[in-house]
Design a protein around this motif. Sequence first.
Motif, short mmCIF file in Angstrom:
data_model
loop_
_atom_site.label_atom_id
_atom_site.label_comp_id
_atom_site.label_asym_id
_atom_site.label_seq_id
_atom_site.Cartn_x
_atom_site.Cartn_y
_atom_site.Cartn_z
N THR A 217 0.84 -1.20 0.00
CA THR A 217 0.00 0.00 0.00
C THR A 217 0.87 1.25 0.00
OG1 THR A 217 -0.08 0.10 2.41
CG2 THR A 217 -1.79 -1.21 1.30
N ALA A 218 0.25 2.38 -0.27
CA ALA A 218 0.97 3.66 -0.24
C ALA A 218 1.55 3.91 1.14
CB ALA A 218 0.04 4.79 -0.65
N PHE A 219 0.86 3.49 2.17
CA PHE A 219 1.34 3.69 3.54
C PHE A 219 2.63 2.92 3.77
CE2 PHE A 219 1.65 3.24 8.07
CZ PHE A 219 1.11 4.41 8.58
N GLU A 220 2.65 1.65 3.37
CA GLU A 220 3.86 0.85 3.54
C GLU A 220 5.00 1.40 2.69
OE1 GLU A 220 5.40 -3.81 3.31
OE2 GLU A 220 3.28 -3.32 2.98
N ARG A 221 4.69 1.78 1.46
CA ARG A 221 5.71 2.32 0.56
C ARG A 221 6.32 3.60 1.13
NH1 ARG A 221 2.68 2.40 -3.40
NH2 ARG A 221 3.12 0.29 -4.13
N LYS A 222 5.50 4.41 1.77
CA LYS A 222 6.00 5.65 2.37
C LYS A 222 7.00 5.36 3.48
CE LYS A 222 4.31 9.90 4.57
NZ LYS A 222 3.08 10.63 5.02
N GLY A 223 6.70 4.35 4.30
CA GLY A 223 7.63 3.97 5.35
C GLY A 223 8.96 3.51 4.79
N ILE A 224 8.92 2.73 3.71
CA ILE A 224 10.15 2.24 3.08
C ILE A 224 10.96 3.41 2.52
CG2 ILE A 224 11.04 0.87 1.16
CD1 ILE A 224 8.62 -1.01 1.59
N GLU A 225 10.25 4.35 1.88
CA GLU A 225 10.93 5.52 1.31
C GLU A 225 11.62 6.36 2.37
OE1 GLU A 225 7.78 7.40 -0.78
OE2 GLU A 225 7.91 6.06 -2.54
N LYS A 226 11.10 6.31 3.59
CA LYS A 226 11.72 7.05 4.70
C LYS A 226 12.84 6.27 5.36
CE LYS A 226 7.86 10.09 5.92
NZ LYS A 226 6.96 10.55 7.00
N GLY A 227 13.13 5.09 4.82
CA GLY A 227 14.24 4.30 5.33
C GLY A 227 13.90 3.40 6.50
N ARG A 228 12.61 3.21 6.78
CA ARG A 228 12.22 2.36 7.89
C ARG A 228 12.02 0.92 7.42
NH1 ARG A 228 9.02 7.11 9.55
NH2 ARG A 228 7.12 6.21 8.69
N ASP A 229 12.51 -0.02 8.22
CA ASP A 229 12.34 -1.43 7.90
C ASP A 229 10.94 -1.87 8.27
OD1 ASP A 229 14.98 -1.75 7.02
OD2 ASP A 229 15.69 -2.16 9.06
N ILE A 230 10.35 -2.70 7.42
CA ILE A 230 9.03 -3.27 7.71
C ILE A 230 9.24 -4.59 8.43
CG2 ILE A 230 6.82 -3.96 6.75
CD1 ILE A 230 7.63 -1.03 6.20
N ARG A 231 8.60 -4.74 9.57
CA ARG A 231 8.75 -5.96 10.36
C ARG A 231 7.39 -6.65 10.50
NH1 ARG A 231 12.67 -2.47 12.24
NH2 ARG A 231 14.73 -3.42 12.55
N ASP A 232 7.38 -7.92 10.17
CA ASP A 232 6.18 -8.75 10.29
C ASP A 232 6.30 -9.67 11.49
OD1 ASP A 232 4.21 -9.22 7.50
OD2 ASP A 232 5.91 -7.84 7.42
N LEU A 233 5.16 -10.00 12.06
CA LEU A 233 5.07 -10.99 13.12
C LEU A 233 3.83 -11.84 12.85
CD1 LEU A 233 5.74 -8.67 16.18
CD2 LEU A 233 7.26 -10.51 15.44
N VAL A 234 3.88 -13.10 13.23
CA VAL A 234 2.69 -13.95 13.15
C VAL A 234 2.70 -14.91 14.33
CG1 VAL A 234 3.87 -15.52 11.53
CG2 VAL A 234 1.37 -15.58 11.72
N TYR A 235 1.55 -14.98 15.01
CA TYR A 235 1.39 -15.82 16.19
C TYR A 235 0.19 -16.73 16.01
CZ TYR A 235 4.91 -13.20 18.75
OH TYR A 235 6.10 -12.65 19.17
N ARG A 236 0.30 -17.93 16.57
CA ARG A 236 -0.77 -18.91 16.49
C ARG A 236 -1.50 -19.01 17.84
NH1 ARG A 236 2.07 -22.51 14.69
NH2 ARG A 236 1.49 -22.35 12.51
N ARG A 237 -2.81 -19.04 17.77
CA ARG A 237 -3.62 -19.21 18.98
C ARG A 237 -3.47 -20.64 19.48
NH1 ARG A 237 -6.14 -19.68 23.52
NH2 ARG A 237 -7.94 -18.34 23.95
N VAL A 238 -3.02 -20.78 20.72
CA VAL A 238 -2.86 -22.13 21.27
C VAL A 238 -4.24 -22.67 21.65
CG1 VAL A 238 -0.56 -21.56 22.14
CG2 VAL A 238 -2.54 -21.30 23.65
N ALA A 239 -4.30 -23.98 21.79
CA ALA A 239 -5.57 -24.62 22.13
C ALA A 239 -6.04 -24.19 23.51
CB ALA A 239 -5.43 -26.13 22.07
N ARG A 240 -7.32 -23.93 23.63
CA ARG A 240 -7.90 -23.56 24.91
C ARG A 240 -7.84 -24.77 25.86
NH1 ARG A 240 -10.02 -20.47 21.02
NH2 ARG A 240 -10.89 -18.40 21.51
N GLY A 241 -7.64 -24.47 27.13
CA GLY A 241 -7.54 -25.55 28.11
C GLY A 241 -8.86 -26.24 28.37
#
Length: 241
Positions: A217-241
């Motif tokens: 998106t334009a928002f992400e591209r703007k961050g890259i143009e400003k020299g900021r690294d894009i960092r992703d995270l992904v977490y999995r929901r553990v089974a409910r007890g």
Amino acid sequence: MPEPRTFRDHPVSFVRRSGRMSEGQERAWAELSPTYFFDVPRAVASTSVHPDARFVPADEFGRDGRFVVEIGSGQGHAIIHAASTHPDTDFLAVEVFRAGLARTMLDADAAGVRNLRLVEANAPEVLEVLLPEGAADEVWIFFSDPWHKKKHTKRRMIRPGFGATAGRALRDGGLLRLATDWEDYARQMRDVLDAAPEFERAFDGDWAERFDGRIMTAFERKGIEKGRDIRDLVYRRVARG
């Protein structure tokens, strides 16, 4: 009898600024909201969720399919692309800015997207109250406001306790996907979710690979143009007890 409250107990992660919608956006709101917009019953504030309010995906879409929620959908570029390329999945866009919601409806209609609904509400209340427990297969939070000034960091959405909020809405094994271009916030996100008993990492190393389901998106591209690294995270929901 005590007077009813008119304020929230916790700070929200946004500030609603007044702004007029364009004529086209006003027209979109009037014509397209019956198709796309879910009118949330309110509690104490204009973007709050009443304790009895519910958004049941099967009722809204008329089927039991995969269900993905995007928090902070902006003008809808990412979620419209996802909905148009995955017609077998249903999507919910959560946003507090009406102009963005109107733009999303316009573009969704132009693309012929019908597996999408929009709500105007405070995101944590959507996850805690509006959605049935375990309703979502995935929750996406891309580039939420980093509130980078120290005095404002208490407004960040991903803060201690958020694991329980997001974990309630996700099914067992469901995924929470995040991305930010602000390093300090990325580290806070990781610390918060590493400590959350509801989640486990679904990536190796320091950061996740870029989610290939997220368009540029334009928002992400703007961050890259400003020299900021894009960092992703992904977490999995553990089974409910």
